[in-house]
Design a protein around this motif. Structure first.
Motif, PDB file in Angstrom:
ATOM      1  N   MET A   1      -1.032   7.630 -11.964  1.00 35.50           N
ATOM      2  CA  MET A   1      -2.483   6.795 -12.420  1.00 35.50           C
ATOM      3  C   MET A   1      -2.640   6.921 -14.037  1.00 35.50           C
ATOM      4  SD  MET A   1      -4.919   7.561  -9.020  1.00 35.50           S
ATOM      5  CE  MET A   1      -5.093   9.198  -9.507  1.00 35.50           C
ATOM      6  N   ASP A   2      -3.259   5.910 -14.147  1.00 34.97           N
ATOM      7  CA  ASP A   2      -3.893   5.876 -15.572  1.00 34.97           C
ATOM      8  C   ASP A   2      -2.600   5.946 -16.802  1.00 34.97           C
ATOM      9  OD1 ASP A   2      -5.823   5.412 -17.483  1.00 34.97           O
ATOM     10  OD2 ASP A   2      -6.548   7.413 -17.458  1.00 34.97           O
ATOM     11  N   ARG A   3      -1.511   5.103 -16.598  1.00 36.84           N
ATOM     12  CA  ARG A   3      -0.585   5.524 -17.406  1.00 36.84           C
ATOM     13  C   ARG A   3       0.265   4.210 -17.527  1.00 36.84           C
ATOM     14  NH1 ARG A   3      -2.776   9.483 -17.887  1.00 36.84           N
ATOM     15  NH2 ARG A   3      -1.623  11.673 -18.339  1.00 36.84           N
ATOM     16  N   CYS A   4       0.917   3.642 -18.338  1.00 36.98           N
ATOM     17  CA  CYS A   4       1.690   2.652 -18.587  1.00 36.98           C
ATOM     18  C   CYS A   4       2.989   2.908 -18.628  1.00 36.98           C
ATOM     19  CB  CYS A   4       1.320   1.718 -19.690  1.00 36.98           C
ATOM     20  SG  CYS A   4       2.161   0.128 -20.236  1.00 36.98           S
ATOM     21  N   PRO A   5       3.929   2.224 -17.619  1.00 38.72           N
ATOM     22  CA  PRO A   5       5.234   2.779 -17.645  1.00 38.72           C
ATOM     23  C   PRO A   5       6.212   2.153 -18.965  1.00 38.72           C
ATOM     24  CG  PRO A   5       4.818   1.096 -16.105  1.00 38.72           C
ATOM     25  CD  PRO A   5       3.778   1.564 -16.474  1.00 38.72           C
TER      26      PRO A   5
ATOM     27  N   ILE B   1      -3.550  -2.745  -2.018  1.00 35.73           N
ATOM     28  CA  ILE B   1      -2.431  -2.809  -2.781  1.00 35.73           C
ATOM     29  C   ILE B   1      -1.492  -1.451  -2.278  1.00 35.73           C
ATOM     30  CG2 ILE B   1      -0.871  -2.715  -4.827  1.00 35.73           C
ATOM     31  CD1 ILE B   1      -3.588  -4.569  -6.022  1.00 35.73           C
ATOM     32  N   VAL B   2      -2.085  -0.351  -2.456  1.00 32.73           N
ATOM     33  CA  VAL B   2      -1.334   0.832  -1.998  1.00 32.73           C
ATOM     34  C   VAL B   2      -0.885   0.715  -0.491  1.00 32.73           C
ATOM     35  CG1 VAL B   2      -1.699   3.381  -1.857  1.00 32.73           C
ATOM     36  CG2 VAL B   2      -2.288   2.224  -4.175  1.00 32.73           C
ATOM     37  N   ASP B   3      -1.995   0.283   0.103  1.00 30.64           N
ATOM     38  CA  ASP B   3      -1.578   0.036   1.601  1.00 30.64           C
ATOM     39  C   ASP B   3      -0.385  -0.547   1.928  1.00 30.64           C
ATOM     40  OD1 ASP B   3      -3.828   1.651   2.298  1.00 30.64           O
ATOM     41  OD2 ASP B   3      -5.087  -0.102   3.068  1.00 30.64           O
ATOM     42  N   GLU B   4      -0.255  -1.790   1.017  1.00 36.86           N
ATOM     43  CA  GLU B   4       1.041  -2.838   1.226  1.00 36.86           C
ATOM     44  C   GLU B   4       2.152  -1.838   0.762  1.00 36.86           C
ATOM     45  OE1 GLU B   4       1.212  -7.526   0.681  1.00 36.86           O
ATOM     46  OE2 GLU B   4      -0.237  -6.722  -0.653  1.00 36.86           O
ATOM     47  N   ALA B   5       2.099  -1.211  -0.358  1.00 38.39           N
ATOM     48  CA  ALA B   5       3.126  -0.555  -0.841  1.00 38.39           C
ATOM     49  C   ALA B   5       3.729   0.711   0.285  1.00 38.39           C
ATOM     50  CB  ALA B   5       2.771   0.039  -2.267  1.00 38.39           C
ATOM     51  N   VAL B   6       2.831   1.213   0.602  1.00 37.25           N
ATOM     52  CA  VAL B   6       3.265   2.279   1.812  1.00 37.25           C
ATOM     53  C   VAL B   6       4.019   1.276   3.020  1.00 37.25           C
ATOM     54  CG1 VAL B   6       2.484   3.612   3.635  1.00 37.25           C
ATOM     55  CG2 VAL B   6       1.410   3.846   1.353  1.00 37.25           C
ATOM     56  N   ARG B   7       3.163   0.203   3.394  1.00 31.91           N
ATOM     57  CA  ARG B   7       3.921  -0.711   4.272  1.00 31.91           C
ATOM     58  C   ARG B   7       5.440  -1.098   4.282  1.00 31.91           C
ATOM     59  NH1 ARG B   7      -1.127  -2.496   5.386  1.00 31.91           N
ATOM     60  NH2 ARG B   7      -0.707  -4.380   3.957  1.00 31.91           N
ATOM     61  N   ILE B   8       5.595  -1.475   3.090  1.00 33.62           N
ATOM     62  CA  ILE B   8       6.754  -2.144   2.584  1.00 33.62           C
ATOM     63  C   ILE B   8       7.946  -1.067   2.362  1.00 33.62           C
ATOM     64  CG2 ILE B   8       5.928  -4.246   1.811  1.00 33.62           C
ATOM     65  CD1 ILE B   8       6.800  -3.472  -0.949  1.00 33.62           C
ATOM     66  N   GLY B   9       7.518   0.193   2.099  1.00 34.74           N
ATOM     67  CA  GLY B   9       8.517   1.455   2.048  1.00 34.74           C
ATOM     68  C   GLY B   9       8.761   1.604   0.568  1.00 34.74           C
ATOM     69  N   ALA B  10       7.797   1.196  -0.361  1.00 31.25           N
ATOM     70  CA  ALA B  10       8.120   1.564  -2.002  1.00 31.25           C
ATOM     71  C   ALA B  10       8.082   3.192  -2.002  1.00 31.25           C
ATOM     72  CB  ALA B  10       7.056   1.049  -2.760  1.00 31.25           C
ATOM     73  N   LYS B  11       8.639   3.329  -3.008  1.00 30.84           N
ATOM     74  CA  LYS B  11       8.714   5.004  -3.347  1.00 30.84           C
ATOM     75  C   LYS B  11       7.848   5.482  -4.418  1.00 30.84           C
ATOM     76  CE  LYS B  11      13.727   4.596  -2.885  1.00 30.84           C
ATOM     77  NZ  LYS B  11      14.902   4.051  -3.616  1.00 30.84           N
ATOM     78  N   VAL B  12       7.233   4.466  -5.201  1.00 29.41           N
ATOM     79  CA  VAL B  12       6.509   5.073  -6.199  1.00 29.41           C
ATOM     80  C   VAL B  12       5.436   4.004  -6.427  1.00 29.41           C
ATOM     81  CG1 VAL B  12       6.254   5.417  -8.780  1.00 29.41           C
ATOM     82  CG2 VAL B  12       8.319   5.881  -7.603  1.00 29.41           C
ATOM     83  N   VAL B  13       4.239   4.338  -6.603  1.00 25.22           N
ATOM     84  CA  VAL B  13       2.957   3.759  -6.984  1.00 25.22           C
ATOM     85  C   VAL B  13       2.585   4.174  -8.457  1.00 25.22           C
ATOM     86  CG1 VAL B  13       0.764   3.137  -6.514  1.00 25.22           C
ATOM     87  CG2 VAL B  13       2.300   2.958  -4.413  1.00 25.22           C
ATOM     88  N   TRP B  14       2.577   3.147  -9.267  1.00 23.29           N
ATOM     89  CA  TRP B  14       1.906   3.300 -10.479  1.00 23.29           C
ATOM     90  C   TRP B  14       1.033   2.452 -10.919  1.00 23.29           C
ATOM     91  CZ3 TRP B  14       5.966   5.949 -14.100  1.00 23.29           C
ATOM     92  CH2 TRP B  14       5.341   6.133 -15.487  1.00 23.29           C
ATOM     93  N   MET B  15      -0.245   3.162 -11.311  1.00 23.83           N
ATOM     94  CA  MET B  15      -1.221   2.342 -11.586  1.00 23.83           C
ATOM     95  C   MET B  15      -1.598   2.354 -13.095  1.00 23.83           C
ATOM     96  SD  MET B  15      -3.985   3.779  -8.806  1.00 23.83           S
ATOM     97  CE  MET B  15      -3.371   4.433  -7.120  1.00 23.83           C
ATOM     98  N   GLN B  16      -1.559   1.251 -13.668  1.00 17.51           N
ATOM     99  CA  GLN B  16      -1.711   1.103 -15.171  1.00 17.51           C
ATOM    100  C   GLN B  16      -2.860   1.947 -15.811  1.00 17.51           C
ATOM    101  OE1 GLN B  16      -0.129  -0.239 -17.500  1.00 17.51           O
ATOM    102  NE2 GLN B  16       1.810  -0.695 -16.220  1.00 17.51           N
ATOM    103  N   LEU B  17      -2.945   1.731 -17.193  1.00 19.05           N
ATOM    104  CA  LEU B  17      -3.982   2.338 -18.137  1.00 19.05           C
ATOM    105  C   LEU B  17      -5.577   1.775 -17.564  1.00 19.05           C
ATOM    106  CD1 LEU B  17      -2.533   2.029 -21.624  1.00 19.05           C
ATOM    107  CD2 LEU B  17      -2.619   4.246 -20.263  1.00 19.05           C
ATOM    108  N   GLY B  18      -6.152   2.847 -17.267  1.00 22.76           N
ATOM    109  CA  GLY B  18      -7.490   2.507 -16.957  1.00 22.76           C
ATOM    110  C   GLY B  18      -7.598   2.416 -15.451  1.00 22.76           C
ATOM    111  N   VAL B  19      -6.506   2.167 -14.596  1.00 20.35           N
ATOM    112  CA  VAL B  19      -6.501   2.054 -13.094  1.00 20.35           C
ATOM    113  C   VAL B  19      -6.394   3.424 -12.428  1.00 20.35           C
ATOM    114  CG1 VAL B  19      -5.617   0.973 -11.243  1.00 20.35           C
ATOM    115  CG2 VAL B  19      -5.781  -0.154 -13.499  1.00 20.35           C
ATOM    116  N   ARG B  20      -7.306   3.741 -11.647  1.00 22.39           N
ATOM    117  CA  ARG B  20      -7.450   4.992 -11.074  1.00 22.39           C
ATOM    118  C   ARG B  20      -8.105   4.991  -9.732  1.00 22.39           C
ATOM    119  NH1 ARG B  20      -8.907  10.629 -14.348  1.00 22.39           N
ATOM    120  NH2 ARG B  20      -8.898  12.110 -12.213  1.00 22.39           N
TER     121      ARG B  20
END
Length: 170
Positions: free
Chosen positions: A128-132, A92-111
């Motif tokens: 990482m490990d936070r909920c927006p 998912i992070v690789d895809e985020a980089v490929r499409i040009g997103a500015k921020v990757v935010w991983m939810q609570l418990g995701v690291r």
């Protein structure tokens, strides 16, 4: 055991002020799932949240079309919010980089340290490990002693009686 992550409130506040569009990977159609509530809340705060989940692709969730993956989105989101297990984060992070997103935010418990390092090396901001939803509420004065009213719990007899159908029958 991994060390706790620390993010400056000013950095989180800046991210949440600058982000306008969020691709929520792992968004659920089930209104009792955290991703559904987070999407609903963030939409209510003015964010455009685009659900990404191959299981529901083509359906509508909270007024938005669900897409199967990030590459299928009609626009580049400012942020990719990952509501998946930690081990699912790298592609998912690789895809985020490929499409040009500015921020990757991983939810609570995701690291995932390696995926985060890869995103940062590509110039993305990573949380990482936070909920927006939780961070927005905390940083912008939405959460207090009384909590957050979702409007889902009621003392009205008709609504409260629904719980009885989940009780085991003798």
């Amino acid at each position: 055991m991994t060390a706790p992550l620390r993010y400056a409130d000013a950095d989180l506040r800046r991210i949440l002020k600058e982000v306008k569009t969020i691709a929520m990977v792992g968004a659920s159609m089930n209104e009792m799932r955290p991703s559904y509530f987070a999407m609903l809340y963030l939409q209510g705060k003015g964010f455009r949240v685009i659900p990404v989940n191959p299981r529901y692709a083509g359906q509508t969730l909270l007024g938005e079309t669900v897409y199967p993956d990030l590459q299928s989105l009609p626009l580049v989101p400012d942020m990719v919010d990952i509501f998946r297990r930690s081990e699912d984060a790298p592609p998912i992070v690789d895809e985020a980089v490929r499409i040009g997103a500015k921020v990757v935010w991983m939810q609570l418990g995701v690291r995932h340290e390696e995926a985060a390092a890869k995103a940062e090396a590509a110039g993305l901001t990573v949380v990482m490990d936070r909920c927006p939803k939780i961070e927005y509420g905390r940083l912008f004065g939405e959460i207090g002693w009384m909590g957050v009213n979702r409007g889902m719990i009621s003392s009205k007899k008709g609504q409260a009686m629904q719980l009885s159908k989940f009780r085991a029958r003798p």
